[in-house]
Design a protein around this motif. Structure first.
Motif, PDB file in Angstrom:
ATOM      1  N   HIS A 448      51.918  17.993  11.550  1.00  0.00           N
ATOM      2  CA  HIS A 448      52.195  19.404  11.689  1.00  0.00           C
ATOM      3  C   HIS A 448      52.553  19.774  13.121  1.00  0.00           C
ATOM      4  CE1 HIS A 448      51.884  23.740  11.442  1.00  0.00           C
ATOM      5  NE2 HIS A 448      50.961  23.716  12.389  1.00  0.00           N
ATOM      6  N   MET A 449      51.819  19.233  14.092  1.00  0.00           N
ATOM      7  CA  MET A 449      52.077  19.604  15.473  1.00  0.00           C
ATOM      8  C   MET A 449      53.394  19.038  15.970  1.00  0.00           C
ATOM      9  SD  MET A 449      48.358  19.745  17.292  1.00  0.00           S
ATOM     10  CE  MET A 449      49.028  20.805  18.564  1.00  0.00           C
ATOM     11  N   THR A 450      53.759  17.850  15.458  1.00  0.00           N
ATOM     12  CA  THR A 450      55.062  17.278  15.827  1.00  0.00           C
ATOM     13  C   THR A 450      56.198  18.116  15.254  1.00  0.00           C
ATOM     14  OG1 THR A 450      54.139  15.044  15.904  1.00  0.00           O
ATOM     15  CG2 THR A 450      56.523  15.242  15.643  1.00  0.00           C
ATOM     16  N   ALA A 451      56.053  18.500  13.990  1.00  0.00           N
ATOM     17  CA  ALA A 451      57.088  19.307  13.333  1.00  0.00           C
ATOM     18  C   ALA A 451      57.232  20.668  13.994  1.00  0.00           C
ATOM     19  CB  ALA A 451      56.781  19.455  11.850  1.00  0.00           C
ATOM     20  N   ALA A 452      56.093  21.233  14.429  1.00  0.00           N
ATOM     21  CA  ALA A 452      56.101  22.567  15.039  1.00  0.00           C
ATOM     22  C   ALA A 452      56.393  22.499  16.536  1.00  0.00           C
ATOM     23  CB  ALA A 452      54.756  23.254  14.797  1.00  0.00           C
TER      24      ALA A 452
END
Length: 454
Positions: A448-452
């Motif tokens: 999630h943090m990579t995508a965001a």
């Protein structure tokens, strides 16, 4: 070379190749997955795994291996040994589990994960082999057996000089216990996957000591003498025990990691920099040094040891942001959570609040997990309970109930990504967010943090 694929014939014949990794995964996920279910360990045998590998040409016989088990620290020790071996000039294959984000991470050569096309090809080959074995009356392989076989075949195809292989959950009956191990490591014995009845330590050690094969060097992390005696019963070629044949003499924080001094049977290594946070990583590094030194049977020089300063292990107290401080740690048992908590308390100064995003598996005791965190001295101002998307996930409400039972403010946000967003929304630059409880929680948060782009 990969052996010639078994040819499927008849009206039910299927092509070997999958059009994509997604379709290969769909086939793979149709198999029993003991990582996703509690499983019954009674009556286990590795005979079917040996038959599966025989059909693949026994690829595990093509290279030596370092085999690693233990309750905690396996992934870190594997990464550290692989770094030393790479600096020595070896081509190294690493097999680890579970993956954090993508299945490809489970098998790497030279630090690079297998690409989608090659993994799909391997799984396509395994589908034909499975059909052949089942038609002959053999059992259907499990999910983990198939993935392990794919990794061992890929390492042979890549002509690695060394395989560093992490045990799944067991030891003696683990699917990985077919490798040609010249060194076997048991990092530690902790209370995980046990009922805690008297004698549990000896029972766990008896299972994990099953990877100590006659003639191979056994390297043991810190443990009581009665557990060492159980290891000795397996008659390894040499027994190296932390605190005896090798010792971590100094272990102190440094910028971005640790500085350690290690004594081994061949040398004393002063002020070795290890790029991993936490005092427990000092012991992991000492164990890795002892294991690799034994493998090559030589003292290690500074250029080889320097590789330990460039090691990164995803989701092992991984700092992904500084303002606020955001840490992802896959601690999945009380000992692991205690280590992560102690690392936060000892090595980081947080001026603001500390929020813990916690998601764990249903076989864990949330009160014991949170108790280990509290005992470490780490602050906890808020727990955001969540549940990773996994069949054995503990409901977020149970994490919250355990936190509130300890007088900790808590709220439930079922989805991991939403829980991370909630914690970040409540945080300022002086605060900290620690995401932990399971590698499945860590993986979902990392994705999630990579995508965001956070």
């Amino acid at each position: 070379m990969r052996p010639k694929p078994v040819q499927a014939t008849g009206p039910g014949a299927r092509p070997a190749d999958f059009p994509s990794l997604a379709e290969a995964r769909a086939w793979l996920d149709g198999h029993v997955n003991l990582e996703a279910t509690a499983g019954d360990v009674d009556g286990l045998t590795i005979a079917p795994m040996r038959e599966l590998l025989a059909a693949l040409g026994d690829p595990q016989a093509d290279y030596p291996a370092v085999h690693i088990t233990g309750t905690n620290g396996k992934g870190s020790v594997a990464a550290l040994i692989a770094a030393l071996a790479g600096a020595w000039g070896m081509s190294v294959g690493v097999y680890s589990s579970p993956h954090v984000e993508r299945i490809n991470e489970r098998m790497t050569v030279g630090g690079d994960p297998i690409d989608d096309a090659e993994l799909a090809e391997l799984l396509g080959h395994l589908r034909l082999v499975e059909d052949h074995l089942v038609a002959g009356g053999g059992p259907r392989p499990s999910w983990f057996e198939l993935v392990t076989a794919a990794a061992l075949r890929w390492f042979a195809d890549a002509a690695v000089d060394l395989a560093v292989v992490e045990v799944g959950k067991l030891g003696r009956y683990d699917a990985t216990n077919v490798v040609n191990s010249e060194v076997a490591v048991i990092t530690n014995i902790g209370r995980d996957h046990t009922d805690g009845r008297p004698g549990w330590e000896e029972e766990v050690m008896g299972e994990k000591a099953g990877i100590l094969h006659p003639g191979a060097t056994a390297v043991l992390g810190p443990m009581d003498s009665d557990l060492v005696a159980i290891a000795a019963e397996e008659s390894p070629g040499e027994l190296l025990v932390a605190g005896r044949q090798f010792e971590l003499e100094e272990d102190r924080p440094a910028v971005g990691g640790r500085l350690i001094t290690v004594r081994t049977p061949r040398a004393r290594y002063d002020d070795v920099y290890v790029s991993l946070f936490g005092a427990h990583q000092g012991q992991n590094a000492a164990t890795a040094i002892a294991a690799f030194e034994s493998l090559v049977d030589q003292e290690l020089d500074e250029s080889v040891l320097g590789a330990m300063g460039d090691v990164a292990v995803p989701a092992r107290f991984e700092v992904v942001s500084r303002q606020p401080l955001v840490v992802i740690d896959g601690a999945h048992n009380p000992d692991g959570l205690a280590a992560a908590s102690a690392t936060l308390a000892d090595e980081f100064s947080v001026l603001g609040t500390v929020t813990w995003v916690v998601g764990m598996m249903s076989d864990k005791d949330p009160d014991a997990m949170l108790g280990a965190m509290a005992a470490s001295g780490a602050r906890c101002d808020l727990v955001v309970g969540c549940a990773p998307d996994w069949p054995r996930a503990l409901p977020a409400a149970e994490v919250v109930a355990a936190a509130r039972g300890r007088g900790i403010d808590a709220e439930a946000v079922d989805d991991v990504a939403e829980a991370v967003e909630r914690a970040l929304a409540l945080s300022t630059e002086e605060d900290a967010v620690i995401i932990t409880g399971s590698l499945y929680t860590a993986g979902a948060a990392r994705l999630h943090m990579t995508a965001a782009n956070k």
